[in-house]
Scaffold this motif. Structure first.
Motif, PDB file in Angstrom:
ATOM      1  N   GLU A  39       0.870  -1.174   0.000  1.00 38.77           N
ATOM      2  CA  GLU A  39       0.000   0.000   0.000  1.00 38.77           C
ATOM      3  C   GLU A  39       0.907   1.224   0.000  1.00 38.77           C
ATOM      4  OE1 GLU A  39      -3.333   0.224  -0.137  1.00 38.77           O
ATOM      5  OE2 GLU A  39      -3.513  -1.945  -0.295  1.00 38.77           O
ATOM      6  N   PRO A  40       0.387   2.381  -0.362  1.00 40.18           N
ATOM      7  CA  PRO A  40       1.240   3.574  -0.365  1.00 40.18           C
ATOM      8  C   PRO A  40       1.929   3.840   0.981  1.00 40.18           C
ATOM      9  CG  PRO A  40      -0.818   4.034  -1.476  1.00 40.18           C
ATOM     10  CD  PRO A  40      -0.946   2.658  -0.872  1.00 40.18           C
ATOM     11  N   GLU A  41       1.258   3.558   2.069  1.00 39.57           N
ATOM     12  CA  GLU A  41       1.784   3.875   3.402  1.00 39.57           C
ATOM     13  C   GLU A  41       2.586   2.737   4.045  1.00 39.57           C
ATOM     14  OE1 GLU A  41       0.816   6.876   5.202  1.00 39.57           O
ATOM     15  OE2 GLU A  41      -0.045   7.622   3.338  1.00 39.57           O
ATOM     16  N   PHE A  42       2.426   1.489   3.558  1.00 38.23           N
ATOM     17  CA  PHE A  42       3.078   0.358   4.213  1.00 38.23           C
ATOM     18  C   PHE A  42       3.140  -0.839   3.276  1.00 38.23           C
ATOM     19  CE2 PHE A  42      -1.395  -0.413   4.850  1.00 38.23           C
ATOM     20  CZ  PHE A  42      -1.512  -1.785   4.741  1.00 38.23           C
ATOM     21  N   SER A  43       3.911  -1.846   3.676  1.00 40.81           N
ATOM     22  CA  SER A  43       3.879  -3.154   3.027  1.00 40.81           C
ATOM     23  C   SER A  43       3.975  -4.205   4.131  1.00 40.81           C
ATOM     24  CB  SER A  43       5.010  -3.311   2.015  1.00 40.81           C
ATOM     25  OG  SER A  43       6.255  -3.310   2.653  1.00 40.81           O
ATOM     26  N   THR A  44       3.394  -5.362   3.887  1.00 44.79           N
ATOM     27  CA  THR A  44       3.388  -6.422   4.891  1.00 44.79           C
ATOM     28  C   THR A  44       3.383  -7.785   4.216  1.00 44.79           C
ATOM     29  OG1 THR A  44       2.303  -7.293   6.861  1.00 44.79           O
ATOM     30  CG2 THR A  44       0.861  -6.469   5.131  1.00 44.79           C
ATOM     31  N   THR A  45       3.874  -8.778   4.930  1.00 48.47           N
ATOM     32  CA  THR A  45       3.837 -10.158   4.450  1.00 48.47           C
ATOM     33  C   THR A  45       2.959 -11.028   5.348  1.00 48.47           C
ATOM     34  OG1 THR A  45       5.819 -10.711   5.700  1.00 48.47           O
ATOM     35  CG2 THR A  45       6.134 -10.020   3.415  1.00 48.47           C
ATOM     36  N   LEU A  46       2.364 -10.446   6.380  1.00 48.29           N
ATOM     37  CA  LEU A  46       1.538 -11.196   7.334  1.00 48.29           C
ATOM     38  C   LEU A  46       0.207 -10.493   7.573  1.00 48.29           C
ATOM     39  CD1 LEU A  46       4.294 -11.855  10.008  1.00 48.29           C
ATOM     40  CD2 LEU A  46       3.428 -13.494   8.367  1.00 48.29           C
ATOM     41  N   GLY A  47      -0.774 -11.251   8.032  1.00 52.04           N
ATOM     42  CA  GLY A  47      -2.023 -10.665   8.488  1.00 52.04           C
ATOM     43  C   GLY A  47      -3.032 -10.356   7.399  1.00 52.04           C
ATOM     44  N   PHE A  48      -2.905 -10.989   6.241  1.00 50.21           N
ATOM     45  CA  PHE A  48      -3.877 -10.787   5.177  1.00 50.21           C
ATOM     46  C   PHE A  48      -4.090 -12.099   4.449  1.00 50.21           C
ATOM     47  CE2 PHE A  48       0.218 -10.108   3.226  1.00 50.21           C
ATOM     48  CZ  PHE A  48       0.109 -10.665   1.971  1.00 50.21           C
ATOM     49  N   CYS A  49      -5.140 -12.158   3.666  1.00 50.09           N
ATOM     50  CA  CYS A  49      -5.460 -13.345   2.892  1.00 50.09           C
ATOM     51  C   CYS A  49      -5.763 -12.913   1.464  1.00 50.09           C
ATOM     52  CB  CYS A  49      -6.672 -14.049   3.496  1.00 50.09           C
ATOM     53  SG  CYS A  49      -7.234 -15.459   2.518  1.00 50.09           S
ATOM     54  N   THR A  50      -5.215 -13.613   0.520  1.00 48.46           N
ATOM     55  CA  THR A  50      -5.546 -13.392  -0.882  1.00 48.46           C
ATOM     56  C   THR A  50      -5.951 -14.728  -1.475  1.00 48.46           C
ATOM     57  OG1 THR A  50      -3.284 -13.757  -1.618  1.00 48.46           O
ATOM     58  CG2 THR A  50      -3.896 -11.494  -1.126  1.00 48.46           C
ATOM     59  N   ILE A  51      -6.656 -14.663  -2.584  1.00 48.48           N
ATOM     60  CA  ILE A  51      -7.019 -15.883  -3.293  1.00 48.48           C
ATOM     61  C   ILE A  51      -6.595 -15.734  -4.746  1.00 48.48           C
ATOM     62  CG2 ILE A  51      -8.944 -16.503  -1.791  1.00 48.48           C
ATOM     63  CD1 ILE A  51     -10.817 -15.392  -3.951  1.00 48.48           C
ATOM     64  N   LEU A  52      -6.285 -16.848  -5.360  1.00 48.90           N
ATOM     65  CA  LEU A  52      -5.963 -16.838  -6.777  1.00 48.90           C
ATOM     66  C   LEU A  52      -7.246 -16.704  -7.573  1.00 48.90           C
ATOM     67  CD1 LEU A  52      -3.402 -19.772  -6.859  1.00 48.90           C
ATOM     68  CD2 LEU A  52      -2.895 -17.326  -6.945  1.00 48.90           C
ATOM     69  N   VAL A  53      -7.250 -15.857  -8.580  1.00 50.05           N
ATOM     70  CA  VAL A  53      -8.418 -15.701  -9.441  1.00 50.05           C
ATOM     71  C   VAL A  53      -8.113 -16.193 -10.850  1.00 50.05           C
ATOM     72  CG1 VAL A  53      -9.454 -13.849  -8.087  1.00 50.05           C
ATOM     73  CG2 VAL A  53      -7.854 -13.283  -9.937  1.00 50.05           C
ATOM     74  N   ALA A  54      -6.987 -16.859 -10.985  1.00 53.69           N
ATOM     75  CA  ALA A  54      -6.566 -17.505 -12.224  1.00 53.69           C
ATOM     76  C   ALA A  54      -5.704 -18.696 -11.825  1.00 53.69           C
ATOM     77  CB  ALA A  54      -5.763 -16.533 -13.091  1.00 53.69           C
ATOM     78  N   PRO A  55      -5.550 -19.663 -12.713  1.00 59.72           N
ATOM     79  CA  PRO A  55      -4.685 -20.798 -12.385  1.00 59.72           C
ATOM     80  C   PRO A  55      -3.263 -20.329 -12.107  1.00 59.72           C
ATOM     81  CG  PRO A  55      -5.889 -21.202 -14.437  1.00 59.72           C
ATOM     82  CD  PRO A  55      -6.130 -19.781 -14.050  1.00 59.72           C
ATOM     83  N   MET A  56      -2.558 -21.032 -11.242  1.00 61.83           N
ATOM     84  CA  MET A  56      -1.196 -20.663 -10.868  1.00 61.83           C
ATOM     85  C   MET A  56      -0.309 -20.469 -12.090  1.00 61.83           C
ATOM     86  SD  MET A  56       0.813 -19.990  -8.316  1.00 61.83           S
ATOM     87  CE  MET A  56       0.480 -20.801  -6.777  1.00 61.83           C
ATOM     88  N   GLU A  57      -0.543 -21.282 -13.139  1.00 67.55           N
ATOM     89  CA  GLU A  57       0.272 -21.181 -14.355  1.00 67.55           C
ATOM     90  C   GLU A  57       0.121 -19.817 -15.035  1.00 67.55           C
ATOM     91  OE1 GLU A  57      -2.390 -23.884 -14.486  1.00 67.55           O
ATOM     92  OE2 GLU A  57      -1.051 -24.622 -12.935  1.00 67.55           O
ATOM     93  N   GLN A  58      -0.976 -19.116 -14.767  1.00 72.82           N
ATOM     94  CA  GLN A  58      -1.201 -17.809 -15.385  1.00 72.82           C
ATOM     95  C   GLN A  58      -0.803 -16.659 -14.473  1.00 72.82           C
ATOM     96  OE1 GLN A  58      -5.251 -17.571 -16.778  1.00 72.82           O
ATOM     97  NE2 GLN A  58      -5.049 -19.403 -18.026  1.00 72.82           N
ATOM     98  N   CYS A  59      -0.286 -16.972 -13.311  1.00 75.37           N
ATOM     99  CA  CYS A  59       0.142 -15.934 -12.367  1.00 75.37           C
ATOM    100  C   CYS A  59       1.631 -15.655 -12.550  1.00 75.37           C
ATOM    101  CB  CYS A  59      -0.101 -16.382 -10.925  1.00 75.37           C
ATOM    102  SG  CYS A  59      -1.828 -16.651 -10.550  1.00 75.37           S
ATOM    103  N   TRP A  60       2.045 -14.464 -12.231  1.00 78.62           N
ATOM    104  CA  TRP A  60       3.469 -14.147 -12.258  1.00 78.62           C
ATOM    105  C   TRP A  60       3.826 -13.487 -10.943  1.00 78.62           C
ATOM    106  CZ3 TRP A  60       4.784  -8.984 -11.911  1.00 78.62           C
ATOM    107  CH2 TRP A  60       3.791  -8.068 -12.221  1.00 78.62           C
ATOM    108  N   PHE A  61       5.061 -13.715 -10.540  1.00 78.69           N
ATOM    109  CA  PHE A  61       5.528 -13.226  -9.264  1.00 78.69           C
ATOM    110  C   PHE A  61       6.758 -12.362  -9.463  1.00 78.69           C
ATOM    111  CE2 PHE A  61       3.165 -17.052  -8.487  1.00 78.69           C
ATOM    112  CZ  PHE A  61       2.326 -16.686  -7.453  1.00 78.69           C
ATOM    113  N   LYS A  62       6.829 -11.308  -8.710  1.00 79.59           N
ATOM    114  CA  LYS A  62       7.943 -10.376  -8.761  1.00 79.59           C
ATOM    115  C   LYS A  62       9.139 -10.971  -8.008  1.00 79.59           C
ATOM    116  CE  LYS A  62       8.541  -5.531  -7.444  1.00 79.59           C
ATOM    117  NZ  LYS A  62       7.823  -4.414  -6.808  1.00 79.59           N
ATOM    118  N   ASP A  63      10.328 -10.895  -8.590  1.00 80.42           N
ATOM    119  CA  ASP A  63      11.525 -11.404  -7.920  1.00 80.42           C
ATOM    120  C   ASP A  63      11.972 -10.455  -6.842  1.00 80.42           C
ATOM    121  OD1 ASP A  63      11.696 -13.739  -9.364  1.00 80.42           O
ATOM    122  OD2 ASP A  63      12.928 -12.816 -10.921  1.00 80.42           O
TER     123      ASP A  63
END
Length: 63
Positions: A39-63
């Motif tokens: 978010e503009p004010e912060f970033s976090t790796t804990l305390g949230f939940c996301t779901i995939l809205v496409a198959p994993m094969e169609q997702c990309w991840f930032k290095d």
């Protein structure tokens, strides 16, 4: 979106996320995958939940 398409999408959401949602394994998965909520004010790796809205094969991840 018609009822059939909505139903198919709902089925896919469960299929794509089943392993992560079982026993709250998503917490480990997002840590393992390095998912970061930024978010503009912060970033976090804990305390949230996301779901995939496409198959994993169609997702990309930032290095």
């Amino acid at each position: 979106m018609g009822n059939y398409a909505k139903g198919k999408f709902a089925q896919n959401l469960i299929k794509w996320n089943l392993d992560s949602l079982t026993n709250l394994e998503y917490k480990k998965d997002f840590r393992r995958l390095g998912v970061i909520l930024e978010e503009p004010e912060f970033s976090t790796t804990l305390g949230f939940c996301t779901i995939l809205v496409a198959p994993m094969e169609q997702c990309w991840f930032k290095d």
